[in-house]
Structure formats: C-alpha cells, structure tokens
Design a protein around this motif. Structure first.
Motif, PDB file in Angstrom:
ATOM      1  N   VAL A   5       0.854  -1.182   0.000  1.00  0.00           N
ATOM      2  CA  VAL A   5       0.000   0.000   0.000  1.00  0.00           C
ATOM      3  C   VAL A   5       0.891   1.233   0.000  1.00  0.00           C
ATOM      4  CG1 VAL A   5      -1.609   1.378   1.390  1.00  0.00           C
ATOM      5  CG2 VAL A   5      -2.040  -1.049   1.031  1.00  0.00           C
ATOM      6  N   GLU A   6       0.615   2.115  -0.952  1.00  0.00           N
ATOM      7  CA  GLU A   6       1.273   3.425  -1.020  1.00  0.00           C
ATOM      8  C   GLU A   6       0.333   4.422  -0.358  1.00  0.00           C
ATOM      9  OE1 GLU A   6       1.662   4.343  -5.140  1.00  0.00           O
ATOM     10  OE2 GLU A   6       2.954   2.625  -5.556  1.00  0.00           O
ATOM     11  N   ILE A   7       0.842   5.223   0.558  1.00  0.00           N
ATOM     12  CA  ILE A   7       0.053   6.280   1.187  1.00  0.00           C
ATOM     13  C   ILE A   7       0.494   7.596   0.562  1.00  0.00           C
ATOM     14  CG2 ILE A   7      -0.618   7.374   3.349  1.00  0.00           C
ATOM     15  CD1 ILE A   7       0.512   4.829   4.768  1.00  0.00           C
ATOM     16  N   HIS A   8      -0.400   8.220  -0.191  1.00  0.00           N
ATOM     17  CA  HIS A   8      -0.111   9.491  -0.869  1.00  0.00           C
ATOM     18  C   HIS A   8      -0.706  10.629  -0.051  1.00  0.00           C
ATOM     19  CE1 HIS A   8       1.015   7.834  -4.961  1.00  0.00           C
ATOM     20  NE2 HIS A   8       0.586   6.759  -4.312  1.00  0.00           N
ATOM     21  N   VAL A  81      -3.529   0.611  -3.569  1.00  0.00           N
ATOM     22  CA  VAL A  81      -3.338  -0.795  -3.232  1.00  0.00           C
ATOM     23  C   VAL A  81      -2.728  -1.462  -4.458  1.00  0.00           C
ATOM     24  CG1 VAL A  81      -4.463  -2.944  -2.553  1.00  0.00           C
ATOM     25  CG2 VAL A  81      -5.309  -0.756  -1.671  1.00  0.00           C
ATOM     26  N   THR A  82      -1.543  -1.990  -4.285  1.00  0.00           N
ATOM     27  CA  THR A  82      -0.790  -2.533  -5.415  1.00  0.00           C
ATOM     28  C   THR A  82       0.011  -3.741  -4.927  1.00  0.00           C
ATOM     29  OG1 THR A  82       0.721  -1.898  -7.204  1.00  0.00           O
ATOM     30  CG2 THR A  82       1.090  -0.854  -5.063  1.00  0.00           C
ATOM     31  N   GLY A  92      -2.120   0.812  -9.490  1.00  0.00           N
ATOM     32  CA  GLY A  92      -2.951  -0.005  -8.614  1.00  0.00           C
ATOM     33  C   GLY A  92      -4.334   0.600  -8.437  1.00  0.00           C
ATOM     34  N   ARG A  93      -4.985   0.195  -7.370  1.00  0.00           N
ATOM     35  CA  ARG A  93      -6.361   0.621  -7.079  1.00  0.00           C
ATOM     36  C   ARG A  93      -6.327   1.743  -6.046  1.00  0.00           C
ATOM     37  NH1 ARG A  93      -9.496  -1.534  -2.952  1.00  0.00           N
ATOM     38  NH2 ARG A  93      -8.038  -3.280  -2.827  1.00  0.00           N
ATOM     39  N   ARG A  94      -6.977   2.852  -6.388  1.00  0.00           N
ATOM     40  CA  ARG A  94      -7.005   4.019  -5.494  1.00  0.00           C
ATOM     41  C   ARG A  94      -8.105   3.851  -4.445  1.00  0.00           C
ATOM     42  NH1 ARG A  94      -6.079  10.208  -6.684  1.00  0.00           N
ATOM     43  NH2 ARG A  94      -7.117  11.134  -4.884  1.00  0.00           N
TER      44      ARG A  94
END
Length: 99
Positions: A5-8, A81-82, A92-94
C-alpha cells in the motif's frame, strides 16, 4: 508477489514536519510487527508517498487511515493498493482515506 500500500499525502504549502511524524508512526507499527515499512518515502507528483506492506489489506488500509487522520497531516490523502512487483509509483487501485 506481495501486497503493498502506497500512502499518498498532498504536500500542501506549510511546513513539512508532519513527514517525520508519519515516518516515526509507521516505524512504530513496524517495530510492533503490525505492518512493515517497505521503502523510504519519496516525492511523487504533488504528494509525499509512504510505502507499507507485510500485513492484510485491511491492516494496511487501517494504518494508512491513521496516517491520514494525524494532526498536521495535510487533508486529501489517498492510498494505492498494489503489489511489490509493480515498477512504478502510483499504480494499482485508489482508495480514499480514511476508510
């Protein structure tokens, strides 16, 4: 292939002291084995991105939601989510935060 998971977090125009606070928070989760920090945060477009993994999607998104709600963190954070096989940031999915 592992879930990532990337937190932007939008950078905003004010002081960026919140970045250190988020890193400390995520390191604390890592120390307790709740999630793992995947890599150092980085600037991507107009956001600062933090990377976490080694937990269920629910746990990762819960941690991301906690980051989005931290005092001083600019509003408008989202997660991607990637997986760890994707070569570029932002794929991925936002998921809007908090969930």
């Amino acid at each position: 292939m592992a879930l990532l998971v990337e937190i932007h977090v939008p950078r905003g125009g004010g002081p960026a002291g919140w970045i250190d606070e988020v890193e400390d928070y995520l390191e604390g989760l890592d120390d307790r084995g709740e999630v793992a920090v995947y890599d150092d945060g980085e600037e991507f477009n107009d956001a600062h991105v933090f990377f976490i993994h080694a937990a269920s999607e629910e746990a990762l998104l819960d941690a991301a939601s906690q980051v989005a709600e931290m005092e001083g963190v600019p509003p408008g954070a989202w997660a991607m989510v990637t997986d760890d096989q994707l070569d570029e940031t932002g794929g991925g999915r936002r998921v809007e935060l908090p969930v």
